[in-house]
Scaffold this active site. Sequence first.
Site: not given
Length: 515
Positions: A90, A144
């Site tokens: 991610c 994120h």
Amino acid sequence: FALRRLFRVLSIFSQSTIALFVCLSIFIKPQQISAETNDRPNVLFIAVDDMNDWGGLVRGYKGKVHLPNIKRLNALGLSFENAYTASPVCCPSRTAVMLGKRPSTTGIYNNGQWWFPHMPDAVSIPMAFKDNGYKVMGAGKIFHHTAGFNPPLQWDEFYRLVFNDDPWFRGKKLNYPWSKFEKNPKGYPFSGLTVVPHEGDWGVIPSLKESDYDDFKTVDYVVSKLNNKHQNPFFLACGIFRPHLPWYAPQKYFDLYPLEEILLPDVLENDLDDIPREGKELAAFRRGDFLNIKKSGKWKEAVQAYLACISFADAQLGRVIDALEKSSHDKNTIIIFWSDHGWHLGEKQHWHKSTLWEEATRIPFTVVAPGITAAGSKCKRPIDTLCIFPTLLELCNLKPIKGLDGVSIVPLLKDPNMNWKIPAVSEFRRGQCAVRSERYRYIRYSDGTSELYGHSKDPNGLQYISTKEHQDVIDVLSRFIPKNFAANAPSKGSYDFDPDTYSWTHKKTLKVTRG
């Protein structure tokens, strides 16, 4: 007498001039700079998380997948059949997209590294648009998702992900200072697997209505902005968290996939026998989860839950498309739809993301650019997500930004079948990357060992092919491997972070950086 006549003439002239000005002001209104009259397009930037490219049904899941809104979006613009992430995890993936720089350039290789205190002068996508007079708004997971990754000063408005519907992400002040903590709240499903809780949990939360889910609220915010008129063109980001773990979704999405109809992926028992050591180590990451799921007889349940969550995410996408089509922005809004990476559901003995193989790196990717992309068109040329930043700059006629690692794909948007010699590049951890052409995937690990797959004959990349017999292919693809990989950026533990003021103090230098 002469003076009186002069004053009278001047008075009549002045009154006539004022009357003429009033008349002109009635019929000639000053042009307003707005999204409706400005020639600069709006941007609707839609990100999903952990989503495999199953909407096009070119490769992947063999069973039926209910993704009507992704197919609907594809019918509006150009969908890419060979789109790949910059990194199959991610934070590095999203940092690469939002800054336009590869992990090998930034040193952001994992989820435990903050980009902003490491590179406070970097220009992100929202910052670039904000600097060019756009109204910049966003919601959900774009960078994120934990605190510290999404500095608020780059947005005019941002509605953050709160995780009201997820007990496993709540209660950590450093990461989620805005969430309420309740350890193991009642009413949350638990699969019973002896793994890290949110890695093995899925099911229906009876106490939650669909409108209570965080993704639904994210889309509520985005829809409200699409319903409004804006004086300036806008950049609007919508970050849908599903199908990221844990796989919670309303019952109706599970009902789309009866357990008896779930198909499992092809898994070769000896698939990893000829894989280099470093490749095996990557595959071993989370293998315990996969083995536990199989041993517990819950493999089909897990695949069902993943499918339910991508259909839930698809439904949220549909709400965004509905709102755009009903708004005054429909004809002047570019849509970019992408996922941060894919997901293994047992392929190559792996569960999760974090590999350089096809499942973890291939993503859905669609662009709708009014007046440029043809409705329902497809492109087979390989691209990676480093193209997003330079493409948006060109489409919106913004000033180029120096130092971006990707290239604009506007030529492909205009002609999807044109000759394209630039492959897609995905990096995972320092010194390791995969180069994906239309036919081949070449992986080189940090110790110099490598793998080669021929995807034209083996779409899912199940069969490793000899590198000795295809040296000419390797020579071409090797040119796109970064010559240098930046040192690892400092970890979060290198800073004292204050989520209230959004400032970082480096523990060694005592330098304060505010976001």
